[in-house]
Design an enzyme around this catalytic site. Structure first.
Site, PDB file in Angstrom:
ATOM      1  N   HIS A 180      28.089  30.794  50.736  1.00  0.00           N
ATOM      2  CA  HIS A 180      29.561  30.759  50.707  1.00  0.00           C
ATOM      3  C   HIS A 180      30.059  31.119  49.314  1.00  0.00           C
ATOM      4  O   HIS A 180      29.695  30.440  48.347  1.00  0.00           O
ATOM      5  CB  HIS A 180      30.068  29.368  51.116  1.00  0.00           C
ATOM      6  CG  HIS A 180      29.730  29.021  52.528  1.00  0.00           C
ATOM      7  ND1 HIS A 180      28.487  28.555  52.890  1.00  0.00           N
ATOM      8  CD2 HIS A 180      30.444  29.113  53.670  1.00  0.00           C
ATOM      9  CE1 HIS A 180      28.468  28.360  54.209  1.00  0.00           C
ATOM     10  NE2 HIS A 180      29.636  28.693  54.706  1.00  0.00           N
ATOM     11  N   ASP A 228      30.309  33.826  53.062  1.00  0.00           N
ATOM     12  CA  ASP A 228      31.414  33.483  53.955  1.00  0.00           C
ATOM     13  C   ASP A 228      32.583  32.807  53.233  1.00  0.00           C
ATOM     14  O   ASP A 228      32.405  32.179  52.187  1.00  0.00           O
ATOM     15  CB  ASP A 228      30.932  32.499  55.030  1.00  0.00           C
ATOM     16  CG  ASP A 228      30.010  33.141  56.050  1.00  0.00           C
ATOM     17  OD1 ASP A 228      29.546  34.275  55.822  1.00  0.00           O
ATOM     18  OD2 ASP A 228      29.749  32.485  57.075  1.00  0.00           O
ATOM     19  N   ASP A 229      33.724  32.900  53.869  1.00  0.00           N
ATOM     20  CA  ASP A 229      34.921  32.082  53.608  1.00  0.00           C
ATOM     21  C   ASP A 229      35.820  32.584  52.480  1.00  0.00           C
ATOM     22  O   ASP A 229      36.850  31.981  52.216  1.00  0.00           O
ATOM     23  CB  ASP A 229      34.581  30.598  53.359  1.00  0.00           C
ATOM     24  CG  ASP A 229      33.943  29.931  54.569  1.00  0.00           C
ATOM     25  OD1 ASP A 229      33.827  30.588  55.624  1.00  0.00           O
ATOM     26  OD2 ASP A 229      33.542  28.744  54.463  1.00  0.00           O
ATOM     27  N   TYR A 238      31.356  28.153  61.917  1.00  0.00           N
ATOM     28  CA  TYR A 238      30.397  27.119  62.361  1.00  0.00           C
ATOM     29  C   TYR A 238      29.302  27.710  63.256  1.00  0.00           C
ATOM     30  O   TYR A 238      28.531  26.967  63.864  1.00  0.00           O
ATOM     31  CB  TYR A 238      31.107  25.964  63.080  1.00  0.00           C
ATOM     32  CG  TYR A 238      32.372  25.532  62.386  1.00  0.00           C
ATOM     33  CD1 TYR A 238      32.303  24.850  61.165  1.00  0.00           C
ATOM     34  CD2 TYR A 238      33.627  25.854  62.891  1.00  0.00           C
ATOM     35  CE1 TYR A 238      33.456  24.496  60.484  1.00  0.00           C
ATOM     36  CE2 TYR A 238      34.786  25.518  62.213  1.00  0.00           C
ATOM     37  CZ  TYR A 238      34.696  24.829  61.017  1.00  0.00           C
ATOM     38  OH  TYR A 238      35.843  24.490  60.338  1.00  0.00           O
ATOM     39  N   HIS A 264      39.759  30.058  60.331  1.00  0.00           N
ATOM     40  CA  HIS A 264      38.473  29.371  60.412  1.00  0.00           C
ATOM     41  C   HIS A 264      38.400  28.267  61.459  1.00  0.00           C
ATOM     42  O   HIS A 264      37.839  27.196  61.224  1.00  0.00           O
ATOM     43  CB  HIS A 264      38.123  28.799  59.022  1.00  0.00           C
ATOM     44  CG  HIS A 264      36.653  28.675  58.769  1.00  0.00           C
ATOM     45  ND1 HIS A 264      35.927  27.546  59.107  1.00  0.00           N
ATOM     46  CD2 HIS A 264      35.757  29.519  58.217  1.00  0.00           C
ATOM     47  CE1 HIS A 264      34.668  27.719  58.743  1.00  0.00           C
ATOM     48  NE2 HIS A 264      34.531  28.911  58.209  1.00  0.00           N
ATOM     49  N   HIS A 274      35.943  36.887  59.672  1.00  0.00           N
ATOM     50  CA  HIS A 274      35.573  35.466  59.799  1.00  0.00           C
ATOM     51  C   HIS A 274      36.763  34.644  60.304  1.00  0.00           C
ATOM     52  O   HIS A 274      36.878  33.469  59.987  1.00  0.00           O
ATOM     53  CB  HIS A 274      35.072  34.950  58.452  1.00  0.00           C
ATOM     54  CG  HIS A 274      34.260  33.685  58.514  1.00  0.00           C
ATOM     55  ND1 HIS A 274      33.341  33.416  59.494  1.00  0.00           N
ATOM     56  CD2 HIS A 274      34.236  32.598  57.684  1.00  0.00           C
ATOM     57  CE1 HIS A 274      32.786  32.222  59.275  1.00  0.00           C
ATOM     58  NE2 HIS A 274      33.321  31.700  58.191  1.00  0.00           N
TER      59      HIS A 274
HETATM   60 NI    NI Z   1      32.922  29.823  57.370  1.00  0.00          NI
END
Ligand code: NI
Length: 283
Positions: free
Chosen positions: A238, A94-95, A185, A148, A144
């Site tokens: 991540h 993620d991210d 989250y 965020h 995503h």
């Molecule tokens: Ni995230």
């Protein structure tokens, strides 16, 4: 001033009339270079020592517009893997995308492993080439959100905006329109579900949280994977932390050593997922 050089300094005001438009542009460029220390550069006086007159930077030739990638499948599908027969586990990151994503892509290529990347829209917009490299390598891409947020704090229009803008950025960069999203989250409610369904997105959560972003310790990441992963697991990591990427080789070795095949989310789910549905693991 160069020693022994003949020079004369003529006040700027007296030279204005001598200069062509181009000459004035050169002088303006020289004055704008902050690392110059000559009086000429500071004052705009014309200094006749040739060495001290810098050339302006070459004019920038605009790059030809990058060709927009062709639209292509979502990056999902089974790719010939049958998780009703094989024991499958999906690694998800993620991210990103950012520079660590590029390093991770190299590791995954070396190990011949496909994974799933849940990308943040604004990072895709600033790193489109990295997003495209992930898509070109055959990994699955997921949405995503743009920046965020906790989507449960937004109204339907806000949720739609977060997801649709990210979809556009991913399609622009890679040609892929994702079919999966991961709410930041892990926070979702009925509004998030319903808007996601409208946009053709299923919600992909996880059942193994490595907490890699918190402890930033590759050994701890491996330990959590060992203690919690089983057939059908979706593992959350991540790809923006170097310590997370540092853990990946050992995580792959451990899971393959346990007999798992490492797959994308769609592969884990038998080829596709249903828009508006929520998944925490596969089979
Ligand atoms: Ni995230």
């Amino acid at each position: 001033m160069v020693e022994g050089a003949r020079s004369a300094r003529i006040p700027r005001a007296e030279t204005d009339g001598w200069l062509t438009a181009e000459g004035r542009a050169v002088r303006a460029a020289a004055r704008s270079q902050s690392d110059l220390t000559t009086v000429a550069a500071d004052s705009g006086d014309l200094d006749l020592v040739a060495q001290s007159v810098p050339l302006p930077p070459p004019a920038k030739v605009p790059a030809p517009p990058a060709s927009k990638p062709e639209r292509r499948p979502s990056g999902g599908g089974t790719g010939g893997v049958d998780c009703s027969v094989e024991s499958c586990v999906a690694l998800t990151f993620d991210d990103g995308p950012n520079a660590q994503t590029s390093r991770l892509l190299g590791i995954l290529a070396d190990r011949g492993v496909k994974a799933t990347f849940f990308m943040v829209g604004q990072s895709v917009a600033s790193n489109p080439a990295i997003a495209r490299a992930a898509a070109d390598a055959g990994h699955q891409l997921g949405n995503h959100t743009w920046r965020h947020p906790d989507l449960t704090t937004l109204d339907a229009a806000g949720v739609r905006d977060q997801l649709a803008s990210t979809e556009n950025a991913i399609e622009e960069a890679t040609g892929i329109v994702p079919t999966i999203q991961r709410p930041p989250y892990g926070a979702w409610d009925e509004t998030v579900k319903s808007v996601s369904g409208d946009l053709g997105l299923s919600l992909i959560l996880w059942d193994v949280d490595t907490l890699d972003w918190q402890h930033r310790d590759p050994a701890k990441t491996l330990e959590i994977v060992k203690a919690n992963t089983h057939r059908g697991s979706i593992v959350l990591m991540h790809d923006i932390h170097s310590t997370s990427v540092d853990a990946v080789n050992d995580v792959i070795s451990y899971l393959q050593g346990e007999g798992h095949t490492l797959v994308t989310v769609d592969q884990l789910m038998g080829g596709s997922t249903s828009p508006g549905s929520v998944y925490y693991s596969g089979r």
